[in-house]
Write an enzyme that holds these catalytic residues in place. Structure first.
Site, PDB file in Angstrom:
ATOM      1  N   MET A  89       0.848  -1.194   0.000  1.00  0.00           N
ATOM      2  CA  MET A  89       0.000   0.000   0.000  1.00  0.00           C
ATOM      3  C   MET A  89       0.881   1.239   0.000  1.00  0.00           C
ATOM      4  O   MET A  89       1.692   1.427   0.907  1.00  0.00           O
ATOM      5  CB  MET A  89      -0.932  -0.001   1.217  1.00  0.00           C
ATOM      6  CG  MET A  89      -2.001  -1.087   1.168  1.00  0.00           C
ATOM      7  SD  MET A  89      -3.000  -1.178   2.682  1.00  0.00           S
ATOM      8  CE  MET A  89      -1.910  -2.111   3.767  1.00  0.00           C
ATOM      9  N   CYS A 131      -2.514  -1.433 -10.074  1.00  0.00           N
ATOM     10  CA  CYS A 131      -2.755  -0.065  -9.625  1.00  0.00           C
ATOM     11  C   CYS A 131      -3.437   0.737 -10.726  1.00  0.00           C
ATOM     12  O   CYS A 131      -2.946   0.791 -11.862  1.00  0.00           O
ATOM     13  CB  CYS A 131      -1.439   0.603  -9.233  1.00  0.00           C
ATOM     14  SG  CYS A 131      -1.647   2.296  -8.622  1.00  0.00           S
ATOM     15  N   GLY A 161      -5.707  -6.137   2.917  1.00  0.00           N
ATOM     16  CA  GLY A 161      -5.246  -4.803   2.559  1.00  0.00           C
ATOM     17  C   GLY A 161      -5.398  -3.812   3.688  1.00  0.00           C
ATOM     18  O   GLY A 161      -4.788  -3.942   4.749  1.00  0.00           O
TER      19      GLY A 161
END
Length: 341
Positions: free
Chosen positions: A20, A103, A239
């Site tokens: 992240m 992404c 996540g």
């Protein structure tokens, strides 16, 4: 679909924490190791240019021994640059090098990497084949992380063509974010929330590619929830929940691996485990705020959590702030209430 002969698995990915940006830096990873020793951790995505042409590549590559098992995620689309970075990653001791094909940000797409690469499976295969050839047999494993689709390329047939093409390059492990991505019209945040989660698609992918290692990512909020997907898939990646509510990982080693040896007794115990690292980094010149920002969510849901966050946020950035700031904040959280939360 081709049943490719692939190398044996070397990294246990039954549970991992997602890369992240701006979050999973080395200090966060050292903190997470106070909660779990077995969970695979990932770096933030690092673009190849930052390693090859930046003034300080160690800023992106350096890590402490406690962080392993550890994977480096790369952003790029040039086989030669990715090859060079993979060799460097091997020298730095990473167990895995992961290529980001998931992404959705405009900046990433403009650089021809991230989720837009799902439209170019042959290029992805060429990149990954070159990366695999760059490391010895006992070097880091090369893997890929991607979405279930992008824009109008969101049918299951396109997904399976992508996976089959990339597997042809010798890649065994696919980390699959169970949402498609819209490369125009949605922000990265909206791409994490608006496209519906399709865990069933990732489960089906494992059924159709039983010889591959398929790791599910997207929307998993706890270790018990992750366990429901082990079996239908080979692994689960957590996540933002691991960052916003990190205490969820304290039971990972016991619940996933049957290993209770490192399970912390309490959230207070986690902080005490982290203090020696904080002291070491302070002595090396790191500012306290760069470490305390990662522990703000540890007491989420506990009495005193707001006082904990406020004290760290107000005092951590002050010049000369030291471990006493963390100890003072810890005293604001009743240990018995944190144990009961």
């Amino acid at each position: 679909m081709t049943d490719h002969i692939l190398p044996p698995r070397r990294v246990d990915r039954r549970l991992s924490v997602a890369p992240m940006m701006d979050w999973t830096d080395r200090h966060d990873r050292a903190f997470l190791r106070c909660l779990t020793r077995r969970t695979l951790l990932y770096t933030e995505m690092v673009v190849t240019g930052a390693i090859l042409h930046g003034r300080d590549p160690a800023r992106f590559l350096d890590h402490s021994a406690v962080e392993h098992p550890l994977a480096l995620q790369l952003g790029g689309s040039d086989p030669a640059e990715l090859t060079a970075c993979t060799r460097i990653a091997a020298e730095w001791g990473y167990e895995e090098v992961n290529l980001n094909c998931g992404c959705p940000s405009d900046r990433v797409s403009a650089g021809r990497f991230g989720a837009c690469l799902m439209a170019e499976p042959q290029l992805v295969a060429e990149c990954l084949a070159a990366m695999r050839e760059a490391v010895p047999a006992d070097g880091p494993e090369v893997t890929v992380k991607h979405r279930i689709g992008i824009d109008d390329l969101d049918g299951y047939d396109h997904l399976t063509r992508f996976v089959d093409t990339v597997a042809g390059a010798g890649v065994r492990t696919f980390v699959v974010h169970a949402r498609k991505a819209w490369l125009s019209g949605l922000s990265p945040k909206e791409n994490r929330e608006i496209p519906p989660l399709r865990h069933d698609v990732v489960h089906r992918l494992k059924q159709d590619f039983p010889h591959l290692e398929i790791v599910l990512n997207g929307g998993i909020r706890s270790v018990p929830e992750a366990l429901t997907h082990l079996g239908p898939t080979d692994g689960v990646m957590i996540g933002r929940a691991a960052y916003e509510t990190p205490w969820i990982l304290h039971e990972a080693d016991r619940r996933v691996w049957g290993d209770p040896a490192h399970e912390p007794e309490s959230r207070h115990a986690v902080v005490r485990r982290f203090l020696p690292y904080i002291e070491e980094q302070l002595a090396a010149g790191t500012h306290l705020k760069h470490m305390t920002r990662h522990i703000l969510g540890l007491f989420q849901g506990c009495k005193g959590a707001r006082a904990w966050r406020r004290h760290l946020s107000e005092n951590g950035p002050r010049p000369g702030a030291g471990p006493e700031v963390v100890e003072q904040a810890l005293a604001l959280v009743p240990e018995e209430s944190a144990a009961a939360a």
